[in-house]
Design a protein around this motif. Sequence first.
Motif, mmCIF file in Angstrom:
data_model
loop_
_atom_site.group_PDB
_atom_site.id
_atom_site.type_symbol
_atom_site.label_atom_id
_atom_site.label_comp_id
_atom_site.label_asym_id
_atom_site.label_seq_id
_atom_site.Cartn_x
_atom_site.Cartn_y
_atom_site.Cartn_z
ATOM 1 N N MET A 1 61.518 113.149 -66.312
ATOM 2 C CA MET A 1 62.246 111.954 -65.858
ATOM 3 C C MET A 1 61.660 111.474 -64.539
ATOM 4 S SD MET A 1 64.691 109.774 -66.398
ATOM 5 C CE MET A 1 65.689 110.573 -67.645
ATOM 6 N N ALA A 2 61.242 110.233 -64.503
ATOM 7 C CA ALA A 2 60.635 109.673 -63.301
ATOM 8 C C ALA A 2 61.683 109.488 -62.203
ATOM 9 C CB ALA A 2 59.983 108.329 -63.613
ATOM 10 N N THR A 3 61.279 109.737 -60.972
ATOM 11 C CA THR A 3 62.161 109.522 -59.824
ATOM 12 C C THR A 3 62.157 108.045 -59.444
ATOM 13 O OG1 THR A 3 60.402 109.879 -58.204
ATOM 14 C CG2 THR A 3 61.588 111.838 -58.999
ATOM 15 N N VAL A 4 63.082 107.684 -58.566
ATOM 16 C CA VAL A 4 63.127 106.304 -58.080
ATOM 17 C C VAL A 4 61.808 105.942 -57.391
ATOM 18 C CG1 VAL A 4 64.244 104.732 -56.458
ATOM 19 C CG2 VAL A 4 65.640 106.302 -57.835
ATOM 20 N N ALA A 5 61.299 106.878 -56.608
ATOM 21 C CA ALA A 5 60.038 106.627 -55.897
ATOM 22 C C ALA A 5 58.900 106.384 -56.881
ATOM 23 C CB ALA A 5 59.707 107.813 -54.989
ATOM 24 N N GLN A 6 58.895 107.121 -57.990
ATOM 25 C CA GLN A 6 57.841 106.933 -58.988
ATOM 26 C C GLN A 6 57.986 105.592 -59.708
ATOM 27 O OE1 GLN A 6 58.545 110.644 -61.083
ATOM 28 N NE2 GLN A 6 56.643 111.536 -60.277
ATOM 29 N N TRP A 7 59.226 105.164 -59.947
ATOM 30 C CA TRP A 7 59.427 103.841 -60.544
ATOM 31 C C TRP A 7 58.943 102.744 -59.595
ATOM 32 C CZ3 TRP A 7 60.177 102.404 -65.338
ATOM 33 C CH2 TRP A 7 60.753 103.285 -66.244
ATOM 34 N N VAL A 8 59.172 102.944 -58.310
ATOM 35 C CA VAL A 8 58.685 101.978 -57.315
ATOM 36 C C VAL A 8 57.163 101.945 -57.330
ATOM 37 C CG1 VAL A 8 58.530 101.444 -54.851
ATOM 38 C CG2 VAL A 8 60.727 102.121 -55.843
ATOM 39 N N GLN A 9 56.537 103.122 -57.380
ATOM 40 C CA GLN A 9 55.077 103.174 -57.475
ATOM 41 C C GLN A 9 54.582 102.476 -58.731
ATOM 42 O OE1 GLN A 9 54.631 107.689 -56.586
ATOM 43 N NE2 GLN A 9 52.664 106.787 -56.034
ATOM 44 N N GLY A 10 55.306 102.676 -59.824
ATOM 45 C CA GLY A 10 54.922 102.063 -61.094
ATOM 46 C C GLY A 10 54.985 100.544 -61.054
ATOM 47 N N ALA A 11 55.844 100.015 -60.175
ATOM 48 C CA ALA A 11 55.945 98.559 -60.024
ATOM 49 C C ALA A 11 54.752 97.991 -59.264
ATOM 50 C CB ALA A 11 57.238 98.201 -59.299
ATOM 51 N N ARG A 12 53.939 98.874 -58.678
ATOM 52 C CA ARG A 12 52.721 98.495 -57.947
ATOM 53 C C ARG A 12 53.004 97.508 -56.811
ATOM 54 N NH1 ARG A 12 48.624 98.023 -63.227
ATOM 55 N NH2 ARG A 12 49.479 99.837 -64.270
ATOM 56 N N ALA A 50 59.747 88.670 -59.889
ATOM 57 C CA ALA A 50 60.176 89.288 -61.148
ATOM 58 C C ALA A 50 59.044 89.308 -62.168
ATOM 59 C CB ALA A 50 61.385 88.529 -61.715
ATOM 60 N N MET A 51 58.275 88.247 -62.208
ATOM 61 C CA MET A 51 57.175 88.168 -63.169
ATOM 62 C C MET A 51 56.095 89.196 -62.871
ATOM 63 S SD MET A 51 57.608 86.050 -65.624
ATOM 64 C CE MET A 51 58.708 84.711 -66.101
ATOM 65 N N ILE A 52 55.744 89.354 -61.578
ATOM 66 C CA ILE A 52 54.644 90.281 -61.281
ATOM 67 C C ILE A 52 55.076 91.731 -61.487
ATOM 68 C CG2 ILE A 52 54.969 90.674 -58.783
ATOM 69 C CD1 ILE A 52 51.877 90.159 -58.597
ATOM 70 N N ILE A 53 56.332 92.049 -61.176
ATOM 71 C CA ILE A 53 56.807 93.405 -61.457
ATOM 72 C C ILE A 53 56.872 93.629 -62.967
ATOM 73 C CG2 ILE A 53 58.763 94.994 -61.266
ATOM 74 C CD1 ILE A 53 59.371 93.767 -58.548
ATOM 75 N N GLY A 54 57.320 92.606 -63.684
ATOM 76 C CA GLY A 54 57.378 92.712 -65.138
ATOM 77 C C GLY A 54 56.015 92.932 -65.765
ATOM 78 N N VAL A 55 55.015 92.168 -65.294
ATOM 79 C CA VAL A 55 53.676 92.324 -65.868
ATOM 80 C C VAL A 55 53.087 93.683 -65.496
ATOM 81 C CG1 VAL A 55 52.294 91.302 -63.999
ATOM 82 C CG2 VAL A 55 51.517 91.109 -66.357
ATOM 83 N N ASN A 56 53.419 94.200 -64.312
ATOM 84 C CA ASN A 56 52.913 95.517 -63.923
ATOM 85 C C ASN A 56 53.481 96.619 -64.816
ATOM 86 O OD1 ASN A 56 51.287 94.549 -61.875
ATOM 87 N ND2 ASN A 56 52.816 94.843 -60.268
ATOM 88 N N TYR A 57 54.770 96.540 -65.104
ATOM 89 C CA TYR A 57 55.363 97.517 -66.028
ATOM 90 C C TYR A 57 54.829 97.327 -67.452
ATOM 91 C CZ TYR A 57 58.806 99.292 -62.659
ATOM 92 O OH TYR A 57 59.426 99.893 -61.586
ATOM 93 N N ALA A 58 54.623 96.073 -67.842
ATOM 94 C CA ALA A 58 54.079 95.809 -69.174
ATOM 95 C C ALA A 58 52.674 96.395 -69.304
ATOM 96 C CB ALA A 58 54.054 94.297 -69.433
ATOM 97 N N VAL A 73 41.909 106.428 -61.959
ATOM 98 C CA VAL A 73 41.956 106.678 -60.519
ATOM 99 C C VAL A 73 42.826 105.591 -59.913
ATOM 100 C CG1 VAL A 73 40.628 106.732 -58.386
ATOM 101 C CG2 VAL A 73 39.670 107.710 -60.471
ATOM 102 N N GLY A 74 43.749 105.969 -59.034
ATOM 103 C CA GLY A 74 44.560 104.943 -58.396
ATOM 104 C C GLY A 74 46.033 105.287 -58.426
ATOM 105 N N PRO A 75 46.892 104.286 -58.194
ATOM 106 C CA PRO A 75 48.333 104.513 -58.139
ATOM 107 C C PRO A 75 48.875 105.117 -59.428
ATOM 108 C CG PRO A 75 47.766 102.321 -57.315
ATOM 109 C CD PRO A 75 46.533 102.882 -57.936
ATOM 110 N N LEU A 76 50.042 105.731 -59.316
ATOM 111 C CA LEU A 76 50.687 106.384 -60.448
ATOM 112 C C LEU A 76 50.920 105.425 -61.611
ATOM 113 C CD1 LEU A 76 52.328 108.899 -61.562
ATOM 114 C CD2 LEU A 76 54.345 107.739 -60.602
ATOM 115 N N ARG A 77 50.579 105.866 -62.811
ATOM 116 C CA ARG A 77 50.931 105.161 -64.039
ATOM 117 C C ARG A 77 52.033 105.961 -64.717
ATOM 118 N NH1 ARG A 77 46.560 102.874 -61.478
ATOM 119 N NH2 ARG A 77 45.738 101.096 -62.652
#
Length: 292
Positions: A1-12, A50-58, A73-77
Motif C-alpha cells: 500500500m502506497a503512503t501519502v508521500a509516495q502518492w505525492v511523488q507519483g503526482a510528479r 488537475a489536468m497535469i496531475i491526472g496525466v501524470n497518474y495516467a 531512473v528518476g522519481p518513484l513510479r
Amino acid sequence: MATVAQWVQGARPRTLPNAIAPVLVGTGAALNAGQLRPVQAVLALLVSIAMIIGVNYANDYSDGTRGTDDNRVGPLRLVGSGVAPAASVRAAAFGWLGLGLVAGLVLVLTTQHWWLLAVGVVCVLAAWFYTGGSKPYGYLGFGEVAVFLFFGPVAVLGTTYVQSGTPNLLAVLGAIGVGLLSCSVLVTNNLRDIDTDVEAGKRTLAVRLGDAGTRKLYAALVTVPFVLSIIGGILAPWLLIGLLAAPLAVSLVRTVLGGVSGRDLIAILGKSGMLMLLWSLLTAIGLGLSAL
C-alpha cells in the motif's frame, strides 16, 4: 500500500510549474488587454493543475502496466515499483482528470463560452492517450507537440480568452514561450530515459534524435523564449523584464550541453521547471505593467 508521500511523488510535483506558468502569462495578457477576472483565473489554474496531475497518474498507470517503468531512473513510479495497484492509480488518474473537467464546466458556466467544453474533452483525451491506448502518441515521438500545444497556446490563450476575450499578439508571443519552456521539461525527462525507452520500444523524440540532438533541442527550447522577450519588448518595453531569467537559462544550457546524464538530470528537470515559472512570472508582470 502506497503512503501519502509516495502518492505525492507519483503526482510528479516537479511538473507543476507546467500548470502554473501558462495561467500566469495568460492572466498577465488579460490584464494587458485591460480586464482581470480573478474567479476565472483561479478556475483556469484549477483546471491546469488537475489536468497535469491526472496525466501524470495516467502515464504512471499506462507505462507501469506496459512494463516501460520497470528499470526507470528518476522519481518513484507507483505501478512500476509495485507500491500501488494499477487499478488504484488508474482511478486516481480518472479522478484528477474528472476534477479538471468539472472545474472547466464551472468556468464555462461563468463565461458562457460553451464551445470550450469541446476543448476540455480534447484535453482529457490527449492526456489519456499520451501513453494510453493501443498506439500511444507519446511512444511515437509526438509528446513534445502535445505539450507545446496544450501547455502553451491552449492553456495560455484559453486563460486570456475567458478573462478578456480574443488574445492579442503579446499574448501569442507569451503562449509560444511558455509552450517551448514546457517542452524543455519533457525533453529533459526523455533525455534521461533514452536508454530505458529504447529497451522498452518507446520511440520518443529524444530516442529519434539521439543524445546529442536532444541536447541541442533542449538548448533551442530554452533560448527561443528570450528571443520572444526581445521581440515583445519592441512592442511593449516592459516585456524585456523576462530577460532577468536569462542567467538561469544560460547555466542550464551549459550544463545540458556539457553532458550531464542519469540521475543528475533530475535536478535539471526541476530547474527547467523553475526557469519556466520565473520567465512566465516576469513576462506576466511585464504584460501587466505594459497596460499602465
